[in-house]
Design an enzyme around this catalytic site. Sequence first.
Site, PDB file in Angstrom:
ATOM      1  NE  ARG A  36       0.634   2.307  -2.169  1.00 12.49           N
ATOM      2  CZ  ARG A  36       0.620   3.647  -2.231  1.00 12.49           C
ATOM      3  NH1 ARG A  36      -0.323   4.271  -2.929  1.00 12.49           N
ATOM      4  NH2 ARG A  36       1.523   4.358  -1.589  1.00 12.49           N
ATOM      5  CB  ALA A  99      -1.031   2.405  -6.667  1.00 13.87           C
ATOM      6  CB  SER A 100      -5.939   5.291  -5.117  1.00 15.21           C
ATOM      7  OG  SER A 100      -6.551   5.385  -6.384  1.00 15.21           O
ATOM      8  CG  MET A 101      -4.621   8.864  -1.349  1.00 11.93           C
ATOM      9  SD  MET A 101      -4.387  10.662  -1.229  1.00 11.93           S
ATOM     10  CE  MET A 101      -3.400  10.799   0.262  1.00 11.93           C
ATOM     11  N   PRO A 102      -3.604   5.066   0.028  1.00 11.56           N
ATOM     12  CG  PRO A 102      -1.994   3.700   1.026  1.00 11.56           C
ATOM     13  CD  PRO A 102      -2.136   4.958   0.218  1.00 11.56           C
TER      14      PRO A 102
END
Length: 393
Positions: A36, A99-102
């Site tokens: 990321r 950016a979404s959480m993984p």
Amino acid sequence: MKSLHESSAWPDLGCCLLDRNVLTADWIPAFSHVRRAAFLPDVIWPYDTGTCGSFLVDRARDPREWHAYADANVPIVTQWDDGRRHGDRTAGEESTSSASMPSVVFAMLRDLQALPGDRVLEIGTGTGWNAALLAHRLGAENVTSVEVDPDVADAARRSLGRFGLPVDVVTADGTAGAPHRAPYDRIIATCGVRELPYAWVEQTRPGGTVLVPWGTCHGTMDATVRLVVSDDGRSAAGRFLEPVEFMKLRSQRPAWPRHADYVPADGHGAERSTTTITEKAFGTGRFDDAHFAVGLQVRDCVRSVAQERDGRRPVWLYSLTDRSWAVVVFRDDGQDAVVHQAGARALWDEVEAAWHWWDLSGRPGIGRFGLTVSPEGQTAWLDSPDHPVPVVG
């Protein structure tokens, strides 16, 4: 290339996601190769679960902290107020790209069930990280991504280009999909919707999958739903999977009601009653099953949960079709909750009836509900499409 099990925050996160069955074996190479951090700007705003707010982290000032959050299982805001605060280092009023959480990213990739060679359309490019993960596994030529914000789209193209994954990033409103490369085997949305655009069904091949965070206007909560397109290509249906919360498709952003526009300072004209439903049973959290079920039934109604004070917690309801409102005040002392409501719609009566239907149905969880999308619209159902959820009011 570093192994997933080498000593660093990112591999450690990968092991954690593997243990939770979020990261599946087929996505390990993409996870290991496409980090990321390669898709984040130098100034980011990670989300702090303790304070329920975002705070600034600058790579130039503190690269160690920046990398720690880039590799952490937290969502990260990358744009405020549609970029109107460009150059401003403070947080804005509304987060508009992230950016979404993984853990959420890889849970959705797992549920998408894409296979090498599948043609995939992504709605909501954002940083480009999710598109890069798809491209690494499926081939960049098989991935199309749509981003409504020109600046966000340009940044994603640059990041994808640096990474050697030239995904076709289209700058457009994702509501229309990307018909120039249809049909797709899979469509995945990384933004929440309240009305699933029928164009997404039309652009998916029969038997293909549409995976979307979907919710109601009752609150900000979404739930991922995996829809399979029918053999004749006219409809898509499937079950909800798990609760999530995403920024909403820009053309479907809700207009949050202003309390002062609904409720007079003295509360004049409101009817008073009580209810035996408790706060615990009613569900005042963002991801409660009861909250989801009520939202499916009571249309055009927004819920707002206030902070508890002096053993009392108000829950406000506002109509989106007129100025009807209601408030139920739950109490810690065991007494029945007091209700006030006013307007053409008896909002609490509608919500209470919806809650009782959910209760009498065995208090089903999110996974027992499903959704069907057709040219006539969208219909929620319980257990099977033959049992539509009733509409209250």
